[in-house]
Design an enzyme around this catalytic site. Structure first.
Site, PDB file in Angstrom:
ATOM      1  CG  HIS A 155      -5.584 100.052   1.033  1.00 15.81           C
ATOM      2  ND1 HIS A 155      -5.210 101.184   1.425  1.00 15.81           N
ATOM      3  CD2 HIS A 155      -5.188  99.191   2.085  1.00 15.81           C
ATOM      4  CE1 HIS A 155      -4.828 101.496   2.556  1.00 15.81           C
ATOM      5  NE2 HIS A 155      -5.010 100.226   3.134  1.00 15.81           N
ATOM      6  CE  LYS A 159      -9.118 100.886   2.876  1.00 16.12           C
ATOM      7  NZ  LYS A 159      -9.632 100.313   3.892  1.00 16.12           N
TER       8      LYS A 159
HETATM    9  N1  LIG Z   1      -7.464  98.306  11.609  1.00 19.13           N
HETATM   10  C1  LIG Z   1      -6.670  97.601  11.205  1.00 19.13           C
HETATM   11  O1  LIG Z   1      -5.482  97.447  11.267  1.00 19.13           O
HETATM   12  C2  LIG Z   1      -7.314  96.905   9.634  1.00 19.13           C
HETATM   13  C3  LIG Z   1      -8.589  97.319   9.202  1.00 19.13           C
HETATM   14  N2  LIG Z   1      -9.161  96.796   7.957  1.00 19.13           N
HETATM   15  C4  LIG Z   1     -10.650  97.153   7.988  1.00 19.13           C
HETATM   16  O2  LIG Z   1     -11.518  95.969   8.463  1.00 19.13           O
HETATM   17  C5  LIG Z   1     -12.626  95.707   7.511  1.00 19.13           C
HETATM   18  C6  LIG Z   1     -12.669  94.471   6.907  1.00 19.13           C
HETATM   19  O3  LIG Z   1     -11.396  94.415   5.885  1.00 19.13           O
HETATM   20  P1  LIG Z   1     -11.258  93.034   5.240  1.00 19.13           P
HETATM   21  O4  LIG Z   1     -11.231  91.667   6.087  1.00 19.13           O
HETATM   22  O5  LIG Z   1     -10.522  93.038   4.096  1.00 19.13           O
HETATM   23  O6  LIG Z   1     -12.893  92.855   4.351  1.00 19.13           O
HETATM   24  P2  LIG Z   1     -13.668  91.493   4.171  1.00 19.13           P
HETATM   25  O7  LIG Z   1     -14.724  91.926   3.254  1.00 19.13           O
HETATM   26  O8  LIG Z   1     -12.507  90.480   3.459  1.00 19.13           O
HETATM   27  O9  LIG Z   1     -14.161  90.819   5.558  1.00 19.13           O
HETATM   28  C7  LIG Z   1     -15.318  91.381   6.121  1.00 19.13           C
HETATM   29  C8  LIG Z   1     -16.232  89.882   6.610  1.00 19.13           C
HETATM   30  O10 LIG Z   1     -17.246  90.754   7.656  1.00 19.13           O
HETATM   31  C9  LIG Z   1     -18.365  90.029   7.121  1.00 19.13           C
HETATM   32  N3  LIG Z   1     -19.436  90.843   7.273  1.00 19.13           N
HETATM   33  C10 LIG Z   1     -20.111  91.872   6.870  1.00 19.13           C
HETATM   34  N4  LIG Z   1     -21.112  92.166   7.504  1.00 19.13           N
HETATM   35  C11 LIG Z   1     -21.132  91.392   8.450  1.00 19.13           C
HETATM   36  C12 LIG Z   1     -22.239  91.155   9.458  1.00 19.13           C
HETATM   37  N5  LIG Z   1     -23.468  91.923   9.718  1.00 19.13           N
HETATM   38  N6  LIG Z   1     -22.130  90.081  10.455  1.00 19.13           N
HETATM   39  C13 LIG Z   1     -21.170  89.215  10.252  1.00 19.13           C
HETATM   40  N7  LIG Z   1     -20.181  89.311   9.454  1.00 19.13           N
HETATM   41  C14 LIG Z   1     -20.305  90.361   8.387  1.00 19.13           C
HETATM   42  C15 LIG Z   1     -18.112  89.851   5.480  1.00 19.13           C
HETATM   43  O11 LIG Z   1     -19.240  89.026   5.104  1.00 19.13           O
HETATM   44  P3  LIG Z   1     -19.550  89.323   3.321  1.00 19.13           P
HETATM   45  O12 LIG Z   1     -18.334  88.945   2.682  1.00 19.13           O
HETATM   46  O13 LIG Z   1     -20.623  88.070   3.247  1.00 19.13           O
HETATM   47  O14 LIG Z   1     -19.952  90.501   3.384  1.00 19.13           O
HETATM   48  C16 LIG Z   1     -16.861  89.438   5.508  1.00 19.13           C
HETATM   49  O15 LIG Z   1     -16.607  87.982   5.508  1.00 19.13           O
HETATM   50  C17 LIG Z   1     -12.662  97.041   6.531  1.00 19.13           C
HETATM   51  O16 LIG Z   1     -13.277  98.215   7.200  1.00 19.13           O
HETATM   52  C18 LIG Z   1     -10.897  97.340   6.713  1.00 19.13           C
HETATM   53  O17 LIG Z   1     -10.545  98.590   6.129  1.00 19.13           O
HETATM   54  C19 LIG Z   1      -8.423  95.789   7.610  1.00 19.13           C
HETATM   55  C20 LIG Z   1      -7.087  95.728   7.861  1.00 19.13           C
HETATM   56  C21 LIG Z   1      -6.529  96.121   8.847  1.00 19.13           C
HETATM   57  O1  LIG Z   2      -8.987  97.472   4.048  1.00 23.73           O
HETATM   58  C1  LIG Z   2      -7.860  97.260   4.361  1.00 23.73           C
HETATM   59  O2  LIG Z   2      -7.280  96.189   3.785  1.00 23.73           O
HETATM   60  C2  LIG Z   2      -7.031  97.836   5.433  1.00 23.73           C
HETATM   61  N1  LIG Z   2      -7.513  98.848   5.962  1.00 23.73           N
HETATM   62  C3  LIG Z   2      -7.011  99.719   6.887  1.00 23.73           C
HETATM   63  C4  LIG Z   2      -7.330 101.140   6.671  1.00 23.73           C
HETATM   64  O3  LIG Z   2      -8.422 101.539   6.002  1.00 23.73           O
HETATM   65  O4  LIG Z   2      -6.501 101.942   7.047  1.00 23.73           O
HETATM   66  C5  LIG Z   2      -5.888  99.425   7.354  1.00 23.73           C
HETATM   67  C6  LIG Z   2      -4.750  98.725   6.342  1.00 23.73           C
HETATM   68  O5  LIG Z   2      -4.295  99.640   5.655  1.00 23.73           O
HETATM   69  C7  LIG Z   2      -5.699  97.702   5.477  1.00 23.73           C
END
Ligand SMILES: NC(=O)C1=CN([C@@H]2O[C@H](COP(=O)(O)OP(=O)(O)OC[C@H]3O[C@@H](n4cnc5c(N)ncnc54)[C@H](OP(=O)(O)O)[C@@H]3O)[C@@H](O)[C@H]2O)C=CC1
Ligand SMILES: O=C(O)C1=N[C@H](C(=O)O)C[C@H](O)C1
Length: 269
Positions: A155, A159
């Site tokens: 990743h 992350k």
């Molecule tokens: N299930 C799936 O298919 C997938 C899961 N994921 C998961 O999704 C999560 C997010 O990934 P990603 O988008 O890359 O991360 P990012 O850090 O880009 O996005 C997370 C967002 O949430 C915000 N945030 C954090 N805390 C709060 C809060 N208390 N209230 C409101 N907003 C908040 C962050 O703000 P700030 O930057 O200010 O902290 C940021 O804008 C991870 O756990 C990842 O592993 C990702 C891709 C696919």
């Molecule tokens: O953090 C990410 O970007 C992603 N998180 C998920 C995970 O932890 O499995 C899914 C995806 O691979 C992207």
């Protein structure tokens, strides 16, 4: 039409979720929020997602927008996710949780909370990855104990959790396929004079580098031959699209905790 509230709307996933909500025929972008104090608060969520202005202003915290939607799509951070789930349960709002890194205790609390709201929670919302989950369990069951099982995930360097939620799920399913429990046989680091590999262990290793979106390979290595099952995500759109499919699927569903296997009707395969 289901009105969607996007948690973490300015994040990497939040922005793509906004785009996929806009493309979904049964969903409308109702509300968006970020953590109070975030520079994104007050911005137009559509503009931030590259959709053009849609009049959905990013609120400061979930409570500021909770009446703007019927379903929350959450890709944020595990502790924040749990606080949103408690509020969703109180207000009987549906929720789709893609955030990874939830502890065993947090998952147990989520299961209890889901008595009060319908919730889909999955470490990976991609349709292909959910097919991979099925293939891995079946492959492990077919190949059995003669094959060493190892998992490699890669990743991007932003992350926060490791191993990825997807790699852990792959490990759990592979272990189930051969009648083991990942909690008993998972190995997450190897360094020094560690001795020979045990036949039962399942190794999970993580790479973090640059802008890799997400890659997972499960190795089934036997004497003289090796089967590798790999998924490579080239964009985040498949995760975001899966989350919108789950959000639309939740319309009218009874309270409870569901997975993408329920959403995609893969449970019995
Ligand atoms: N299930 C799936 O298919 C997938 C899961 N994921 C998961 O999704 C999560 C997010 O990934 P990603 O988008 O890359 O991360 P990012 O850090 O880009 O996005 C997370 C967002 O949430 C915000 N945030 C954090 N805390 C709060 C809060 N208390 N209230 C409101 N907003 C908040 C962050 O703000 P700030 O930057 O200010 O902290 C940021 O804008 C991870 O756990 C990842 O592993 C990702 C891709 C696919
Ligand atoms: O953090 C990410 O970007 C992603 N998180 C998920 C995970 O932890 O499995 C899914 C995806 O691979 C992207």
């Amino acid at each position: 039409m289901m009105r969607v509230i996007v948690a973490g709307a300015a994040g990497r996933m939040g922005r793509r979720v906004g785009v996929m909500v806009d493309r979904h025929p049964d969903l409308v972008y109702g509300g968006a929020f970020e953590v109070p104090g975030s520079p994104a608060v007050g911005s137009d969520a559509g503009e931030l997602a590259g959709l053009g202005r849609n009049g959905v202003l990013i609120g400061a915290g979930f409570e500021s927008v909770i009446e703007d939607g019927d379903v929350i799509i959450d890709f944020t951070f595990h502790e924040a996710t749990m606080s949103f789930a408690r509020l969703a349960a109180d207000h009987h709002k549906a929720m789709v949780i893609g955030t990874t890194g939830l502890s065993g205790d947090q998952l147990a609390e989520l299961a209890e909370l889901s008595a009060h709201f319908p919730c889909v929670q999955a470490p990976n919302m991609s349709v292909c990855v959910n097919v991979l989950f099925k293939l891995v369990k079946k492959t492990a069951a077919i190949l059995g104990n003669d094959f060493d099982i190892e998992i490699l995930e890669a990743h991007h360097n932003k992350k926060k959790d490791a191993p990825s939620g997807t790699a852990l799920k792959l490990g759990e399913l592979a272990a189930e396929g051969v009648g083991r429990r990942l909690a008993d046989v998972g190995v997450y680091e190897r360094s020094g004079i560690i001795g020979e590999r045990t036949s039962q262990e399942i190794g999970i290793q993580s790479i973090r580098a640059a802008d890799i979106v997400g890659e997972h390979t499960v190795f089934f290595a036997g004497p003289g031959e090796r089967l590798e099952l790999t998924h490579r995500a080239q964009t985040r759109d498949h995760f975001a699209r899966g989350a919108t499919i789950a959000a639309a699927w939740l319309a009218g569903k009874p309270n409870g905790l569901y997975s993408m296997f329920d959403v995609l009707d893969l449970q019995d395969l």
